[in-house]
Write a protein that holds these residues in place. Structure first.
Motif, PDB file in Angstrom:
ATOM      1  N   LEU A   1     -54.188 117.011 -17.503  1.00 29.42           N
ATOM      2  CA  LEU A   1     -55.557 117.074 -17.998  1.00 29.42           C
ATOM      3  C   LEU A   1     -55.792 115.908 -18.938  1.00 29.42           C
ATOM      4  N   VAL A   2     -56.897 115.210 -18.736  1.00 26.50           N
ATOM      5  CA  VAL A   2     -57.221 114.062 -19.575  1.00 26.50           C
ATOM      6  C   VAL A   2     -58.724 114.000 -19.752  1.00 26.50           C
ATOM      7  N   GLN A   3     -59.146 113.444 -20.859  1.00 24.05           N
ATOM      8  CA  GLN A   3     -60.578 113.268 -21.087  1.00 24.05           C
ATOM      9  C   GLN A   3     -61.105 112.063 -20.311  1.00 24.05           C
ATOM     10  N   ALA A   4     -62.382 112.097 -20.033  1.00 22.32           N
ATOM     11  CA  ALA A   4     -63.007 110.965 -19.358  1.00 22.32           C
ATOM     12  C   ALA A   4     -62.758 109.687 -20.151  1.00 22.32           C
ATOM     13  N   GLY A   5     -62.435 108.626 -19.409  1.00 25.38           N
ATOM     14  CA  GLY A   5     -62.093 107.361 -20.028  1.00 25.38           C
ATOM     15  C   GLY A   5     -60.610 107.177 -20.279  1.00 25.38           C
ATOM     16  N   GLY A   6     -59.861 108.241 -20.126  1.00 28.75           N
ATOM     17  CA  GLY A   6     -58.432 108.186 -20.354  1.00 28.75           C
ATOM     18  C   GLY A   6     -57.652 107.684 -19.155  1.00 28.75           C
ATOM     19  N   SER A   7     -56.334 107.729 -19.278  1.00 24.14           N
ATOM     20  CA  SER A   7     -55.440 107.201 -18.248  1.00 24.14           C
ATOM     21  C   SER A   7     -54.343 108.195 -17.926  1.00 24.14           C
ATOM     22  N   LEU A   8     -53.877 108.112 -16.704  1.00 25.57           N
ATOM     23  CA  LEU A   8     -52.708 108.847 -16.253  1.00 25.57           C
ATOM     24  C   LEU A   8     -51.927 107.959 -15.298  1.00 25.57           C
ATOM     25  N   ALA A  53     -59.660 102.881  -2.113  1.00 29.57           N
ATOM     26  CA  ALA A  53     -60.986 103.453  -1.902  1.00 29.57           C
ATOM     27  C   ALA A  53     -61.973 102.726  -2.807  1.00 29.57           C
ATOM     28  N   ASP A  54     -63.180 102.545  -2.328  1.00 33.51           N
ATOM     29  CA  ASP A  54     -64.193 101.833  -3.122  1.00 33.51           C
ATOM     30  C   ASP A  54     -64.408 102.500  -4.479  1.00 33.51           C
ATOM     31  N   SER A  55     -64.295 103.806  -4.519  1.00 34.82           N
ATOM     32  CA  SER A  55     -64.591 104.544  -5.743  1.00 34.82           C
ATOM     33  C   SER A  55     -63.571 104.310  -6.856  1.00 34.82           C
ATOM     34  N   VAL A  56     -62.402 103.761  -6.520  1.00 40.55           N
ATOM     35  CA  VAL A  56     -61.370 103.569  -7.541  1.00 40.55           C
ATOM     36  C   VAL A  56     -61.028 102.104  -7.776  1.00 40.55           C
ATOM     37  N   LYS A  57     -61.615 101.217  -7.009  1.00 42.48           N
ATOM     38  CA  LYS A  57     -61.323  99.791  -7.172  1.00 42.48           C
ATOM     39  C   LYS A  57     -61.646  99.342  -8.595  1.00 42.48           C
ATOM     40  N   GLY A  58     -60.717  98.595  -9.164  1.00 40.62           N
ATOM     41  CA  GLY A  58     -60.898  98.106 -10.524  1.00 40.62           C
ATOM     42  C   GLY A  58     -60.439  99.071 -11.593  1.00 40.62           C
ATOM     43  N   ARG A  59     -60.147 100.323 -11.201  1.00 42.93           N
ATOM     44  CA  ARG A  59     -59.695 101.324 -12.179  1.00 42.93           C
ATOM     45  C   ARG A  59     -58.273 101.799 -11.896  1.00 42.93           C
ATOM     46  N   PHE A  60     -57.921 101.904 -10.622  1.00 46.41           N
ATOM     47  CA  PHE A  60     -56.605 102.390 -10.235  1.00 46.41           C
ATOM     48  C   PHE A  60     -55.773 101.234  -9.700  1.00 46.41           C
ATOM     49  N   THR A  61     -54.468 101.312  -9.936  1.00 48.82           N
ATOM     50  CA  THR A  61     -53.541 100.309  -9.419  1.00 48.82           C
ATOM     51  C   THR A  61     -52.334 101.006  -8.810  1.00 48.82           C
ATOM     52  N   ILE A  62     -52.056 100.679  -7.568  1.00 45.61           N
ATOM     53  CA  ILE A  62     -50.876 101.217  -6.900  1.00 45.61           C
ATOM     54  C   ILE A  62     -49.762 100.180  -6.964  1.00 45.61           C
ATOM     55  N   SER A  63     -48.557 100.652  -7.188  1.00 45.86           N
ATOM     56  CA  SER A  63     -47.397  99.763  -7.180  1.00 45.86           C
ATOM     57  C   SER A  63     -46.207 100.547  -6.639  1.00 45.86           C
ATOM     58  N   ARG A  64     -45.183  99.826  -6.243  1.00 41.84           N
ATOM     59  CA  ARG A  64     -44.016 100.520  -5.697  1.00 41.84           C
ATOM     60  C   ARG A  64     -42.753  99.771  -6.037  1.00 41.84           C
ATOM     61  N   ASP A  65     -41.694 100.543  -6.118  1.00 42.51           N
ATOM     62  CA  ASP A  65     -40.354 100.004  -6.314  1.00 42.51           C
ATOM     63  C   ASP A  65     -39.599 100.304  -5.025  1.00 42.51           C
ATOM     64  N   TYR A  74     -46.130 104.353  -7.441  1.00 42.13           N
ATOM     65  CA  TYR A  74     -46.829 104.746  -8.656  1.00 42.13           C
ATOM     66  C   TYR A  74     -48.340 104.565  -8.453  1.00 42.13           C
ATOM     67  N   LEU A  75     -49.092 105.326  -9.224  1.00 41.19           N
ATOM     68  CA  LEU A  75     -50.538 105.141  -9.262  1.00 41.19           C
ATOM     69  C   LEU A  75     -50.970 105.166 -10.722  1.00 41.19           C
ATOM     70  N   GLN A  76     -51.340 104.009 -11.232  1.00 39.80           N
ATOM     71  CA  GLN A  76     -51.875 103.916 -12.582  1.00 39.80           C
ATOM     72  C   GLN A  76     -53.377 104.128 -12.512  1.00 39.80           C
ATOM     73  N   MET A  77     -53.845 105.139 -13.199  1.00 40.05           N
ATOM     74  CA  MET A  77     -55.257 105.497 -13.154  1.00 40.05           C
ATOM     75  C   MET A  77     -55.863 105.296 -14.535  1.00 40.05           C
ATOM     76  N   ASN A  78     -56.774 104.358 -14.633  1.00 39.56           N
ATOM     77  CA  ASN A  78     -57.459 104.064 -15.890  1.00 39.56           C
ATOM     78  C   ASN A  78     -58.936 104.396 -15.774  1.00 39.56           C
ATOM     79  N   SER A  79     -59.581 104.477 -16.903  1.00 38.60           N
ATOM     80  CA  SER A  79     -61.026 104.759 -16.958  1.00 38.60           C
ATOM     81  C   SER A  79     -61.379 105.958 -16.073  1.00 38.60           C
ATOM     82  N   LEU A  80     -60.629 107.002 -16.227  1.00 40.61           N
ATOM     83  CA  LEU A  80     -60.820 108.168 -15.376  1.00 40.61           C
ATOM     84  C   LEU A  80     -62.178 108.814 -15.589  1.00 40.61           C
TER      85      LEU A  80
END
Length: 120
Positions: A11-18, A60-72, A79-85
């Protein structure tokens, strides 16, 4: 034969990150695409982001610029870094991996899902 274990929802507030993580294990020869999908009740599961071993990504267009996928690749982890939720990001997030098992049969595996809730 392939298990995906997800972590990092909550659970996170709007604008937060996970940051979500997903580790694949089992009789894996190689993994091609790894990605994240999400689903809300009553809706179809939708692609959020996907990644190839070479690092090509798709969002997805709705997450471009806010989410970043990366892998090892060495750890078979994505991983999925989600910002500005936003509240509309609230969903169950599922990890997906596709590739080849030892013995060269294809696999298409899903994680158990992790809940992401964004409060306004």
């Amino acid at each position: 034969q392939v298990q995906l274990v997800e972590s990092g929802g909550g659970l996170v507030q709007a604008g937060g990150s996970l940051r979500l993580s997903c580790a694949a294990s089992g009789s894996i020869f190689s993994i091609n695409a790894m990605g994240w999908y999400r689903q809300v009740p009553g809706n179809q599961r939708e692609l959020v982001a996907a990644s190839t071993p070479a690092g090509n990504t798709n969002y997805a267009d709705s997450v471009k610029g806010r989410f970043t996928i990366s892998r090892d690749n060495a750890k078979n982890t994505v991983y999925l870094q989600m910002n500005s939720l936003k509240p509309e990001d609230t969903a169950v997030y599922y990890c997906n991996a596709r590739g080849l098992l030892r013995g060269f049969r294809q696999f298409d595996a899903w994680g158990q899902g992790t809940q992401v809730t964004v409060s306004s």
